[in-house]
Design an enzyme around this catalytic site. Sequence first.
Site, mmCIF file in Angstrom:
data_model
loop_
_atom_site.group_PDB
_atom_site.id
_atom_site.type_symbol
_atom_site.label_atom_id
_atom_site.label_comp_id
_atom_site.label_asym_id
_atom_site.label_seq_id
_atom_site.Cartn_x
_atom_site.Cartn_y
_atom_site.Cartn_z
ATOM 1 N N ASP A 50 0.845 -1.200 0.000
ATOM 2 C CA ASP A 50 0.000 0.000 0.000
ATOM 3 C C ASP A 50 0.875 1.244 0.000
ATOM 4 O O ASP A 50 0.535 2.263 -0.594
ATOM 5 C CB ASP A 50 -0.893 0.023 1.245
ATOM 6 C CG ASP A 50 -1.967 -1.051 1.170
ATOM 7 O OD1 ASP A 50 -2.077 -1.702 0.109
ATOM 8 O OD2 ASP A 50 -2.672 -1.236 2.177
ATOM 9 N N TYR A 53 2.110 1.961 -3.419
ATOM 10 C CA TYR A 53 0.971 2.459 -4.199
ATOM 11 C C TYR A 53 0.739 3.942 -3.888
ATOM 12 O O TYR A 53 0.598 4.770 -4.784
ATOM 13 C CB TYR A 53 -0.282 1.638 -3.875
ATOM 14 C CG TYR A 53 -1.508 2.098 -4.629
ATOM 15 C CD1 TYR A 53 -1.829 1.542 -5.870
ATOM 16 C CD2 TYR A 53 -2.326 3.106 -4.120
ATOM 17 C CE1 TYR A 53 -2.939 1.973 -6.580
ATOM 18 C CE2 TYR A 53 -3.430 3.546 -4.822
ATOM 19 C CZ TYR A 53 -3.730 2.971 -6.047
ATOM 20 O OH TYR A 53 -4.825 3.413 -6.744
ATOM 21 N N SER A 99 -35.916 -7.020 -12.860
ATOM 22 C CA SER A 99 -35.733 -7.667 -11.554
ATOM 23 C C SER A 99 -35.891 -9.171 -11.742
ATOM 24 O O SER A 99 -36.123 -9.641 -12.856
ATOM 25 C CB SER A 99 -36.713 -7.116 -10.531
ATOM 26 O OG SER A 99 -38.004 -7.350 -10.985
ATOM 27 N N GLU A 130 -24.740 -17.840 -9.582
ATOM 28 C CA GLU A 130 -23.959 -16.772 -8.953
ATOM 29 C C GLU A 130 -24.545 -16.468 -7.579
ATOM 30 O O GLU A 130 -25.720 -16.711 -7.353
ATOM 31 C CB GLU A 130 -24.073 -15.474 -9.776
ATOM 32 C CG GLU A 130 -23.620 -15.594 -11.188
ATOM 33 C CD GLU A 130 -24.081 -14.413 -12.047
ATOM 34 O OE1 GLU A 130 -24.482 -13.378 -11.495
ATOM 35 O OE2 GLU A 130 -24.048 -14.559 -13.277
ATOM 36 N N LYS A 132 -26.308 -14.179 -4.915
ATOM 37 C CA LYS A 132 -27.178 -13.016 -5.033
ATOM 38 C C LYS A 132 -26.707 -12.002 -3.989
ATOM 39 O O LYS A 132 -26.897 -12.190 -2.789
ATOM 40 C CB LYS A 132 -28.635 -13.399 -4.787
ATOM 41 C CG LYS A 132 -29.570 -12.225 -4.990
ATOM 42 C CD LYS A 132 -31.009 -12.646 -4.929
ATOM 43 C CE LYS A 132 -31.936 -11.501 -5.279
ATOM 44 N NZ LYS A 132 -31.694 -10.283 -4.529
ATOM 45 N N ASP A 134 -26.431 -8.879 -1.690
ATOM 46 C CA ASP A 134 -27.438 -8.055 -1.034
ATOM 47 C C ASP A 134 -26.918 -6.625 -0.978
ATOM 48 O O ASP A 134 -26.494 -6.138 0.062
ATOM 49 C CB ASP A 134 -27.709 -8.616 0.367
ATOM 50 C CG ASP A 134 -28.999 -8.077 0.941
ATOM 51 O OD1 ASP A 134 -29.728 -7.375 0.210
ATOM 52 O OD2 ASP A 134 -29.270 -8.335 2.114
ATOM 53 N N GLU A 192 -23.382 -4.650 -8.674
ATOM 54 C CA GLU A 192 -23.949 -4.444 -7.349
ATOM 55 C C GLU A 192 -22.893 -3.764 -6.473
ATOM 56 O O GLU A 192 -21.764 -4.235 -6.377
ATOM 57 C CB GLU A 192 -24.311 -5.817 -6.768
ATOM 58 C CG GLU A 192 -25.303 -5.776 -5.671
ATOM 59 C CD GLU A 192 -26.753 -5.820 -6.179
ATOM 60 O OE1 GLU A 192 -26.988 -5.792 -7.411
ATOM 61 O OE2 GLU A 192 -27.649 -5.869 -5.325
ATOM 62 N N TYR A 244 -22.169 -8.223 -13.007
ATOM 63 C CA TYR A 244 -22.752 -9.510 -13.388
ATOM 64 C C TYR A 244 -23.598 -9.484 -14.653
ATOM 65 O O TYR A 244 -24.171 -10.489 -15.025
ATOM 66 C CB TYR A 244 -23.562 -10.112 -12.234
ATOM 67 C CG TYR A 244 -24.564 -9.158 -11.613
ATOM 68 C CD1 TYR A 244 -25.728 -8.798 -12.271
ATOM 69 C CD2 TYR A 244 -24.327 -8.621 -10.356
ATOM 70 C CE1 TYR A 244 -26.638 -7.931 -11.707
ATOM 71 C CE2 TYR A 244 -25.228 -7.745 -9.777
ATOM 72 C CZ TYR A 244 -26.385 -7.403 -10.456
ATOM 73 O OH TYR A 244 -27.272 -6.537 -9.891
ATOM 74 N N LYS A 332 -33.682 -17.745 -3.016
ATOM 75 C CA LYS A 332 -33.257 -17.072 -1.790
ATOM 76 C C LYS A 332 -32.992 -18.075 -0.677
ATOM 77 O O LYS A 332 -33.591 -19.148 -0.636
ATOM 78 C CB LYS A 332 -34.358 -16.108 -1.339
ATOM 79 C CG LYS A 332 -34.644 -15.030 -2.352
ATOM 80 C CD LYS A 332 -33.988 -13.753 -1.946
ATOM 81 C CE LYS A 332 -34.841 -12.589 -2.296
ATOM 82 N NZ LYS A 332 -35.185 -11.684 -1.296
ATOM 83 N N CYS A 426 -30.164 -0.181 40.052
ATOM 84 C CA CYS A 426 -29.663 -1.436 39.479
ATOM 85 C C CYS A 426 -30.664 -2.552 39.760
ATOM 86 O O CYS A 426 -31.065 -2.749 40.914
ATOM 87 C CB CYS A 426 -28.294 -1.773 40.080
ATOM 88 S SG CYS A 426 -27.746 -3.428 39.633
ATOM 89 N N CYS A 429 -28.813 -5.063 42.446
ATOM 90 C CA CYS A 429 -28.420 -4.690 43.812
ATOM 91 C C CYS A 429 -29.110 -3.431 44.323
ATOM 92 O O CYS A 429 -28.975 -3.080 45.487
ATOM 93 C CB CYS A 429 -26.903 -4.528 43.897
ATOM 94 S SG CYS A 429 -26.314 -3.061 43.044
ATOM 95 N N CYS A 442 -24.194 0.423 36.780
ATOM 96 C CA CYS A 442 -24.306 0.289 38.228
ATOM 97 C C CYS A 442 -22.915 0.507 38.804
ATOM 98 O O CYS A 442 -21.986 -0.234 38.484
ATOM 99 C CB CYS A 442 -24.817 -1.112 38.572
ATOM 100 S SG CYS A 442 -24.505 -1.570 40.285
ATOM 101 N N CYS A 448 -22.186 -5.687 43.833
ATOM 102 C CA CYS A 448 -23.379 -5.964 43.021
ATOM 103 C C CYS A 448 -23.313 -7.409 42.544
ATOM 104 O O CYS A 448 -22.355 -7.821 41.900
ATOM 105 C CB CYS A 448 -23.450 -5.019 41.825
ATOM 106 S SG CYS A 448 -24.747 -5.474 40.654
HETATM 107 S S1 IVH Z 1 -29.059 -10.478 -12.556
HETATM 108 C C1 IVH Z 1 -32.128 -9.887 -15.672
HETATM 109 N N1 IVH Z 1 -27.324 -11.353 -10.838
HETATM 110 O O1 IVH Z 1 -31.007 -8.952 -7.332
HETATM 111 C C2 IVH Z 1 -31.316 -10.218 -14.499
HETATM 112 N N2 IVH Z 1 -28.951 -9.790 -10.112
HETATM 113 O O2 IVH Z 1 -34.382 -8.781 -7.998
HETATM 114 C C3 IVH Z 1 -30.806 -9.030 -13.834
HETATM 115 N N3 IVH Z 1 -28.720 -9.149 -7.759
HETATM 116 O O3 IVH Z 1 -32.117 -5.938 -8.522
HETATM 117 C C4 IVH Z 1 -30.241 -9.241 -12.519
HETATM 118 N N4 IVH Z 1 -26.971 -10.397 -7.324
HETATM 119 O O4 IVH Z 1 -29.725 -5.997 -7.934
HETATM 120 C C5 IVH Z 1 -28.382 -10.550 -11.038
HETATM 121 N N5 IVH Z 1 -25.706 -12.186 -9.400
HETATM 122 C C6 IVH Z 1 -26.748 -11.385 -9.633
HETATM 123 C C7 IVH Z 1 -27.300 -10.585 -8.620
HETATM 124 C C8 IVH Z 1 -28.409 -9.800 -8.895
HETATM 125 C C9 IVH Z 1 -27.838 -9.539 -6.835
HETATM 126 C C10 IVH Z 1 -29.829 -8.234 -7.478
HETATM 127 C C11 IVH Z 1 -30.092 -7.202 -8.515
HETATM 128 C C12 IVH Z 1 -31.577 -7.212 -8.734
HETATM 129 C C13 IVH Z 1 -32.089 -8.156 -7.704
HETATM 130 C C14 IVH Z 1 -33.119 -9.059 -8.319
#
Ligand code: IVH
Length: 696
Positions: A50, A53, A99, A130, A132, A134, A192, A244, A332, A426, A429, A442, A448
Amino acid sequence: MDFKKNPRTDFKDIAKLSKEQTRQEIDALREGIEYHDYLYYVKDQPAISDETYDKLFRRLQDLEQAFPEFASADSPTQRVAGAPAARLEKVRHTASMLSLNSVYSEKEVEDFVRMVSREARSERLEYTAEPKFDGLSVEVVYEKGTFARGTTRGDGETGEDISHNIKVLRAVPLRLRNGKQDIPPFLAVRGEIFMRKNEFQKLNKARIEKGEEPFANPRNAAAGTVRQLDPGKVAATALDIVFYDILEIRGRSFASDWEMLQQFPKWGLCTDPHNRKCSSLEQIKQYHAAMSRERDKLDYEIDGVVIKLDNYALRAKVGMRQRSPRWALAWKFEPKRDITTLKDIVVQVGRTGVLTPVALLEPVNVGGVTVSRATLHNAGEVRRKDIRIGDTVRVERAGDVIPEVIARIDQPGQRRGKPFSMPRHCPVCGTQVQEEGAYHYCPNSLSCRGQLVARIVHYASRDALDIAGLGHKTVQELVHREMVRSIADLYRLSVEDLEQVEGFAEKSARQLYEAIQRARKVRLDRFLYALGIHRVGQHAVQAVVRRFESVDALEKASLPDLEAVPELGSVTAQSLYDFFHQDQTRRALHQLYEVGVEVEPMAARRRPGPLEGKRFVFTGELEQYTRQEAQQLVAQRGGLTASTVSDQVDYVVVGRDPGRKLEEARTKNIRTVNEKTFQKLIGAPMRARAPVGSRR
Ligand code: IVH
């Protein structure tokens, strides 16, 4: 000049550079810095420290300042925070940001695979799988390979322009890397943004200390941070990104998702290392199971896995719904949040007297664990969340942390209880409670019983005296029946005394008695930890015992002696000093010696030899020892441990699933050893590790 392979930092005096030399050096520095960002973020294999860098980066800043005519919007220095935006502009997405349909059961996944096979008219299909993430979905656009803008997902059609904040993230390349593949004239990618768990905890701690509202989870923290108007604040908290999907690309195309995912890192766009290809329902199920086991070990939050049909031509056959593709789904994990009723709020007294409100809940299964108690942190938090007895609340469990009540769920029409207030006395005690910042405590540390119970539980805990069978309930009963009035009294208990305790029979009473008797001889480091000195945790204890070999030596130490201990801050030194200069401590220690507690000085256990002065770093999981045990073994043999790989490190011990430290060791040419060699080095016999959860 090539700062990629040979990052030299012995720069020439700027005043002596010609214009042409400056231009060349600026170009080389920009390329070098981009390359090292790429190694760090995309390849996860940094090649320079670092510090180096930072030197390269500062040199580039200096040159650009001296020669403003060479400034360029895509220079790495332009990541540095600009002026705050007045408000976030609305931007239309290149293509709709769709979505995903979410499912929770195997049955729904089976239905999905059957439907896709039918529509694609093939049984043998490949899927990409992959994590998902969050986090917060964003679009990032590159024009002619240069970062053009970044936007939030918004409603999927229109988002907010957060370019000023996205540019600050070092994981977002400002220029696409030019591999063998040409750079497309236009590329809109989807990814993401997320915050790592440790960053989230740090951020929340700082917010609570400043009296600000903490974020409920890393996703909210990432969203809150990325939508800030002032990019200066974004740089301070580490956000990360993973890519992704492609929303639009011109000038080239891909035939499948997998092909696209392989290309991303070549452009410098990070993908997740857990991405896989699955070619059967069985493999999809295995992937989901593997990731749900992996979940708590990751340093970022995932809430499921995403399964997508790999082949683009086949995707077209399967088609779309209104807002989501039919060829993909989000499977999920069992939610680790759930909703339940708050039955009561009790106030618990800690070993230093701090009072913590604890929620007693209608038991609820949260991600496989039954939760009936959850912390409410402090009175301010209860007030802020407006949580009252009888309320419906959301409970969350993250990793191995204590469950937490995160919010109240409004139930219109429901009659509510009285607002919670901290007791003025407390609960154990009856001493008048005092306030310090956000905390109530306390002050009756001498007598105590609540504090005594907490102190004894800590004294008996695994990393302290390790007295199996002496848990909270048992200690509480011993204290409340006045069988134990001090830690020393533990050693005066007979088998007959213990038989009177609820839940104990002759055999279990004898076992506990023997465990207590064994806990007479104790090594200095465990003993110091067991005393529960304010601010003195494992790390401080190890630092102290390297310098002081006995309790006696510590009692005689002056404040400057303690302040001179490396790695011990002055506040901790003061706390230790105060502890050993209280009459109460002297009395308690004296009582312990009287009942036969013997503290073994560290020197007696130290075997000078190969480990004297040697420094170790650990990465990955060991089979035979916990990280803490391994560190103690090193310390007992005169060695030192560190948490980061530097040139001062002699050995990097590599366990299962090693992290970045392994690469760092290789780059720095530091010796790496496996667990077997480590055991030889410490001269320890092999032993079987107790199965997890077999104690208390
Ligand atoms: S693909 C058409 N891949 O999950 C497909 N989404 O409701 C487009 N998310 O809003 C999404 N990890 O933000 C995809 N590996 C992943 C993801 C991913 C998280 C989120 C994304 C989307 C929500 C799906």
